[in-house]
Write a protein that holds these residues in place. Sequence first.
Motif, PDB file in Angstrom:
ATOM      1  N   TRP A 198     -13.050 -34.424  -3.372  1.00  0.00           N
ATOM      2  CA  TRP A 198     -11.620 -34.074  -3.452  1.00  0.00           C
ATOM      3  C   TRP A 198     -10.789 -35.186  -2.811  1.00  0.00           C
ATOM      4  O   TRP A 198     -11.141 -35.664  -1.728  1.00  0.00           O
ATOM      5  CB  TRP A 198     -11.336 -32.773  -2.705  1.00  0.00           C
ATOM      6  CG  TRP A 198     -12.219 -31.630  -3.097  1.00  0.00           C
ATOM      7  CD1 TRP A 198     -13.522 -31.434  -2.716  1.00  0.00           C
ATOM      8  CD2 TRP A 198     -11.890 -30.527  -3.953  1.00  0.00           C
ATOM      9  NE1 TRP A 198     -14.016 -30.277  -3.280  1.00  0.00           N
ATOM     10  CE2 TRP A 198     -13.030 -29.695  -4.043  1.00  0.00           C
ATOM     11  CE3 TRP A 198     -10.738 -30.154  -4.641  1.00  0.00           C
ATOM     12  CZ2 TRP A 198     -13.051 -28.527  -4.795  1.00  0.00           C
ATOM     13  CZ3 TRP A 198     -10.759 -28.987  -5.388  1.00  0.00           C
ATOM     14  CH2 TRP A 198     -11.903 -28.183  -5.469  1.00  0.00           C
ATOM     15  N   ALA A 199      -9.696 -35.571  -3.442  1.00  0.00           N
ATOM     16  CA  ALA A 199      -8.845 -36.588  -2.829  1.00  0.00           C
ATOM     17  C   ALA A 199      -7.435 -36.480  -3.370  1.00  0.00           C
ATOM     18  O   ALA A 199      -7.215 -36.015  -4.498  1.00  0.00           O
ATOM     19  CB  ALA A 199      -9.408 -37.973  -3.095  1.00  0.00           C
ATOM     20  N   ARG A 200      -6.471 -36.909  -2.534  1.00  0.00           N
ATOM     21  CA  ARG A 200      -5.060 -36.804  -2.923  1.00  0.00           C
ATOM     22  C   ARG A 200      -4.306 -38.006  -2.361  1.00  0.00           C
ATOM     23  O   ARG A 200      -4.554 -38.388  -1.224  1.00  0.00           O
ATOM     24  CB  ARG A 200      -4.504 -35.515  -2.346  1.00  0.00           C
ATOM     25  CG  ARG A 200      -3.026 -35.292  -2.590  1.00  0.00           C
ATOM     26  CD  ARG A 200      -2.515 -34.107  -1.783  1.00  0.00           C
ATOM     27  NE  ARG A 200      -2.841 -32.814  -2.367  1.00  0.00           N
ATOM     28  CZ  ARG A 200      -2.683 -31.645  -1.739  1.00  0.00           C
ATOM     29  NH1 ARG A 200      -2.215 -31.610  -0.509  1.00  0.00           N
ATOM     30  NH2 ARG A 200      -3.017 -30.515  -2.330  1.00  0.00           N
ATOM     31  N   TRP A 201      -3.449 -38.584  -3.179  1.00  0.00           N
ATOM     32  CA  TRP A 201      -2.575 -39.666  -2.709  1.00  0.00           C
ATOM     33  C   TRP A 201      -1.137 -39.259  -2.953  1.00  0.00           C
ATOM     34  O   TRP A 201      -0.799 -38.797  -4.041  1.00  0.00           O
ATOM     35  CB  TRP A 201      -2.901 -40.965  -3.450  1.00  0.00           C
ATOM     36  CG  TRP A 201      -4.132 -41.616  -2.908  1.00  0.00           C
ATOM     37  CD1 TRP A 201      -4.187 -42.554  -1.916  1.00  0.00           C
ATOM     38  CD2 TRP A 201      -5.491 -41.388  -3.303  1.00  0.00           C
ATOM     39  NE1 TRP A 201      -5.493 -42.902  -1.662  1.00  0.00           N
ATOM     40  CE2 TRP A 201      -6.315 -42.200  -2.500  1.00  0.00           C
ATOM     41  CE3 TRP A 201      -6.102 -40.549  -4.244  1.00  0.00           C
ATOM     42  CZ2 TRP A 201      -7.703 -42.221  -2.614  1.00  0.00           C
ATOM     43  CZ3 TRP A 201      -7.475 -40.558  -4.365  1.00  0.00           C
ATOM     44  CH2 TRP A 201      -8.262 -41.390  -3.559  1.00  0.00           C
ATOM     45  N   ARG A 202      -0.294 -39.435  -1.925  1.00  0.00           N
ATOM     46  CA  ARG A 202       1.057 -38.896  -2.004  1.00  0.00           C
ATOM     47  C   ARG A 202       2.132 -39.954  -2.161  1.00  0.00           C
ATOM     48  O   ARG A 202       2.042 -41.035  -1.571  1.00  0.00           O
ATOM     49  CB  ARG A 202       1.352 -38.048  -0.769  1.00  0.00           C
ATOM     50  CG  ARG A 202       0.464 -36.813  -0.738  1.00  0.00           C
ATOM     51  CD  ARG A 202       0.933 -35.718   0.156  1.00  0.00           C
ATOM     52  NE  ARG A 202       2.341 -35.392   0.081  1.00  0.00           N
ATOM     53  CZ  ARG A 202       2.883 -34.477  -0.708  1.00  0.00           C
ATOM     54  NH1 ARG A 202       2.135 -33.803  -1.552  1.00  0.00           N
ATOM     55  NH2 ARG A 202       4.170 -34.236  -0.654  1.00  0.00           N
TER      56      ARG A 202
END
Length: 315
Positions: free
Chosen positions: A272-276
Amino acid sequence: MKKTRLILALLGTGIIAIQFCGPEKPESVPAHHLTGLPDEVNNIIRNSCFDCHSSQTTLRWYDKLSPINQLVYSHIQKGRQALDFSKWDSLTPATRTGILYYSLNKILEGEMPLPSYTTVHPAKSLSNEDIQTLKQFLMTKTLRDAAAHTPNNKAHQQRSGFADSTTTIFQSRVLPAPNGIEYIPDYRNWKVISITDRFDNGTMRIIYGNEIAVKAILECKTNPWPDGSIFAKAAWKQQTNADGSITAGDFVQVEFMIKDAHKYATTAGWGWARWRGPSLKPYGDKAIFTAACISCHTPQRDNDYVFTHPFTFKH
Ligand code: HEC
Ligand code: HEC
């Protein structure tokens, strides 16, 4: 005549007999009010959902009769597993909103409360007024109104800003997520497999699938998804224009789910990964940030933790 009576008597004894060897009755422990929700929302959920989605189950005498009770008890057990409102206090505010939003969708689709339940317990159905109350409450969390007042060209600037910043991104490296997962810039060349609009937080999203995911969709082999499948979900703020149309405004974030049953065994088989934001800042302080992703995706456990029902590509 005698024969009929005999059969009836036998049937009667049979029905009485099975009352003693039916399945075990689920426990019922009083469940608290859901913190942070107005009374009217609490009352709706308590009335229509608590029987199967909380520790507090009120069984009517006919629910306890065998063999009906087999079905009733199994609904309660599965319902509690999928969603347990008794655990509300342990959830983050974002997860709570997510659950309510998802619940409203299930209600609007007529999937919840289970139709077999409302047929027997009509008072548990939601009225149109109840549905309006839920919608209105979720609307208080929407950003759509605020976006309506942003000047029209702001979105345009933002979009070109995003394009500029992604060009620089290819030159200057985007930092990996705290769990070590690297940013995957190529996702914008993947196939779009779904689009969603989330009115409660005023975003619109595009969900992309990589080649392996798309192949799995075409072959209907999506549960479980094969190793190597990747989803990217990109979100933009909704920009309401003067003519009432809604277009994509500020870029909010992009999230990934990368399937590898072994490598990611401890995180439900997915990385899981997220870039904002346009600067693509990795989300989360520590690797444990994934706990929130997994907890909100857990109702989809039986669907390999994936919410999206992909386009069929037939139309
Ligand atoms: C009679 C029992 C029953 C009632 C009442 C009920 N549900 Fe459910 N619900 C279930 C069961 C069983 C499942 C699990 C379905 C499955 O595993 O496919 C479920 C699953 C769900 C899920 C998760 C769906 C998923 O895809 O994992 C949501 C969200 C949900 N219910 C919301 C609600 C809401 C909101 C209400 C009240 C308005 C409600 N339910 C009332 C039995 C019930
Ligand atoms: C508040 C609940 C919630 C949380 C927390 C959450 N998600 Fe999701 N996620 C959803 C929902 C609902 C969808 C379905 C698509 C939609 O409505 O936009 C989704 C869809 C996705 C998808 C597209 C594949 C699918 O399952 O449909 C990806 C990728 C994704 N989420 C990644 C993440 C990552 C990474 C995190 C943690 C950093 C995360 N999500 C946290 C609710 C959540």
